[in-house]
Design a protein around this motif. Structure first.
Motif, PDB file in Angstrom:
ATOM      1  N   THR A  12      -7.051  15.347 -11.678  1.00  0.00           N
ATOM      2  CA  THR A  12      -6.129  15.703 -10.594  1.00  0.00           C
ATOM      3  C   THR A  12      -4.786  15.036 -10.840  1.00  0.00           C
ATOM      4  N   ALA A  13      -3.794  15.450 -10.067  1.00  0.00           N
ATOM      5  CA  ALA A  13      -2.465  14.853 -10.194  1.00  0.00           C
ATOM      6  C   ALA A  13      -2.498  13.363  -9.892  1.00  0.00           C
ATOM      7  N   CYS A  14      -3.433  12.932  -9.053  1.00  0.00           N
ATOM      8  CA  CYS A  14      -3.502  11.528  -8.646  1.00  0.00           C
ATOM      9  C   CYS A  14      -4.306  10.653  -9.605  1.00  0.00           C
ATOM     10  N   ASN A  15      -5.346  11.197 -10.241  1.00  0.00           N
ATOM     11  CA  ASN A  15      -6.178  10.311 -11.053  1.00  0.00           C
ATOM     12  C   ASN A  15      -5.741  10.211 -12.514  1.00  0.00           C
ATOM     13  N   GLN A  72       2.010   1.595 -10.421  1.00  0.00           N
ATOM     14  CA  GLN A  72       2.946   2.406  -9.635  1.00  0.00           C
ATOM     15  C   GLN A  72       3.691   1.507  -8.645  1.00  0.00           C
ATOM     16  N   PRO A  73       4.822   1.959  -8.126  1.00  0.00           N
ATOM     17  CA  PRO A  73       5.568   1.151  -7.156  1.00  0.00           C
ATOM     18  C   PRO A  73       4.757   0.743  -5.939  1.00  0.00           C
ATOM     19  N   GLY A  93     -11.769   2.452  -9.709  1.00  0.00           N
ATOM     20  CA  GLY A  93     -11.116   1.269 -10.262  1.00  0.00           C
ATOM     21  C   GLY A  93      -9.722   1.569 -10.783  1.00  0.00           C
ATOM     22  N   LYS A  94      -9.226   0.674 -11.604  1.00  0.00           N
ATOM     23  CA  LYS A  94      -7.875   0.812 -12.142  1.00  0.00           C
ATOM     24  C   LYS A  94      -7.769   1.957 -13.132  1.00  0.00           C
ATOM     25  N   CYS A 153       4.476   6.168  -4.074  1.00  0.00           N
ATOM     26  CA  CYS A 153       3.713   5.937  -5.307  1.00  0.00           C
ATOM     27  C   CYS A 153       4.367   6.569  -6.532  1.00  0.00           C
ATOM     28  N   PHE A 154       4.928   7.757  -6.358  1.00  0.00           N
ATOM     29  CA  PHE A 154       5.497   8.494  -7.483  1.00  0.00           C
ATOM     30  C   PHE A 154       6.887   9.012  -7.119  1.00  0.00           C
ATOM     31  N   SER A 155       7.747   9.091  -8.109  1.00  0.00           N
ATOM     32  CA  SER A 155       9.023   9.767  -7.906  1.00  0.00           C
ATOM     33  C   SER A 155       8.763  11.268  -7.826  1.00  0.00           C
ATOM     34  N   PRO A 156       9.659  12.044  -7.222  1.00  0.00           N
ATOM     35  CA  PRO A 156       9.464  13.503  -7.164  1.00  0.00           C
ATOM     36  C   PRO A 156       9.279  14.123  -8.546  1.00  0.00           C
TER      37      PRO A 156
END
Length: 355
Positions: A135-138, A151-152, A165-166, A74-77
C-alpha cells in the motif's frame, strides 16, 4: 540446437557453429544493439543521459487520491503521489505475474531527496509483504546505506496492518537498486522481477533477439548484460552493476537472474518491463517450436533491422500533416500505465491500494 557457451562469449560476437549457421544481429549491426560485452567492457563513447524532471503528460493521465488528513504530517504531497504510483505498480506487477512470493522489488526515487545530506532516498517494499499487499503507507523510505528514513511524523498505527514494526529491508534488493539510483541521475524508477521467460532468456548466451515489435522496443532502450555472481547481496558487486548498465542504457539483463529496467519515470519502467517480458515470451515459444534450431527462426537482415529501429524512433507518433510536429506524439508509456492502473484499481479496489 542452442548455441553453447563455448561458441559465443558476447552478444557482440558471431556464432561460428556450422550446425546453426547463426550470426547474432548485433555482430553485423552493432550500432543498433547498445549492449555491454559480457566481459564488462562498456561502450564509454556514449554520452550520459540528461536528467529531466518527471513532468509530462503521464502526470495528467495518472491521478491519485489526495493525501488523507491523518497523513498530512507524515508525507509531503509529492511523496504521497509517488507512494500511490509505486503502490499501484506493485499491484500491476502482481497481476502480470512479475513477482515471486515476498521477493523482487520496484523502487522510486523520492522527489527532491537528492538535496538531503544522506540522499537520495528511494521507496521500496517492506520485506515479508507480497506484491498484492503493498500500500501507499507500508512502503519503506530508505537511504543509499539501506537505512530506513524516518518520516516527519509517526505513521498512524491503523495505517500499517501487516508487519506493524519499523519494517525490513531485503539486502539483495537494496544492493541492486541503491547502486543504480546513486549512479544514474536520470533514473528515478527501477523495476526488477523474475519473470520466468525473461529469466530463461537471461540464461542464454545470445540474450534478446529482434524477433518481434516488442523486442525492438526493448532493444531501442539500450540493453546491457551483467554476468552472474550469485545472490546480489554483496556490496562489492555494485560498481560492476553500474559499469555494465552504462550511462544511457535502460535495461540490464542480470544473467541467470532476471531483468532490471531503469527509467526516468515509473510509467516508462512499466512499459519497458512489459515489452521486454512479452519479447522474451515470444522468443521462448518460437525457439521451442523449432526445437531450438536457430536456422528455422526468421532473423532480420541488417537492412531490415535498420528499418525496424527507424520505425521504432517514431513509435509514439500520431497521424499528422507534419511529422516533425511534436504535439502529435502520444505518451505511450503513460497511456499503458493508465490502463494497467485502472485494471489494478478494479481488481483490488482503490481503497486497499492507496490507504
Amino acid at each position: 540446437m542452442f548455441i553453447r557457451d563455448s561458441e559465443i562469449t558476447s552478444p557482440l560476437s558471431a556464432a561460428t557453429s556450422a550446425e546453426t549457421s547463426f550470426v547474432h544481429p548485433a555482430a553485423v549491426y552493432p550500432s543498433r544493439f547498445r549492449v555491454t560485452d559480457r566481459r564488462g567492457q562498456h561502450d564509454v563513447t556514449q554520452e550520459p543521459a540528461t536528467y529531466t524532471e518527471n513532468v509530462d503528460e503521464s502526470n495528467t493521465l495518472n491521478t491519485y487520491p489526495e493525501i488523507p488528513i491523518d497523513l498530512v504530517d507524515c508525507f509531503s504531497p509529492m511523496e504521497w503521489k509517488q507512494r500511490c504510483a509505486l503502490a499501484v505498480s506493485y499491484r500491476i506487477a502482481y497481476l502480470h505475474d512479475w513477482h515471486e512470493n515476498i521477493f523482487n522489488h520496484i523502487t522510486l526515487k523520492v522527489h527532491g531527496s537528492d538535496q538531503e545530506t544522506d540522499g537520495p532516498h528511494f521507496l521500496l517494499n517492506d520485506f515479508g509483504l507480497g506484491f498484492d499487499e503493498i500500500t501507499a503507507c507500508n512502503l519503506l523510505k530508505v537511504n543509499l546505506d539501506g537505512m530506513i528514513v524516518n518520516q516527519p511524523a509517526p505513521l498512524p498505527a491503523n495505517r500499517r496492518t501487516i508487519n506493524r514494526g519499523k519494517g525490513r529491508v531485503f539486502k539483495p534488493g537494496f544492493v541492486l537498486h541503491s547502486a543504480l539510483h546513486a549512479a544514474r541521475e536520470d533514473v528515478h524508477a527501477i523495476w526488477h522481477g523474475h519473470d520466468l521467460d525473461a529469466t530463461a532468456v537471461s540464461q542464454t548466451t545470445f540474450g534478446i533477439l529482434p524477433l518481434s515489435q516488442e523486442a525492438t522496443y526493448a532493444l531501442s532502450k539500450g540493453i546491457s548484460y551483467h554476468p552472474f555472481e550469485g545472490s546480489a547481496n554483496d556490496m562489492s558487486e555494485q560498481p560492476r552493476l553500474v559499469q555494465n548498465l552504462g550511462p544511457t542504457n535502460q535495461i540490464l539483463m542480470l544473467e541467470d537472474h532476471g531483468p532490471i529496467v531503469a527509467c526516468p519515470t515509473i510509467e516508462e519502467a512499466f512499459a519497458g518491463m512489459y515489452f521486454l517480458t512479452r519479447a522474451c515470451k515470444f522468443q521462448i515459444k518460437s525457439l521451442s517450436a523449432v526445437g531450438g534450431d536457430l536456422r528455422k527462426i526468421h532473423m532480420p537482415s541488417a537492412e531490415t533491422l535498420d528499418e525496424m529501429f527507424r520505425r521504432m524512433d517514431k513509435f509514439d507518433d500520431a497521424p499528422s500533416s507534419e511529422e516533425s510536429d511534436n504535439k502529435f506524439a502520444h505518451d505511450t508509456p503513460g497511456l499503458m500505465f493508465a490502463y494497467a492502473r485502472r485494471s489494478a484499481e478494479n481488481e483490488f479496489g482503490s481503497y486497499s491500494i492507496y490507504t
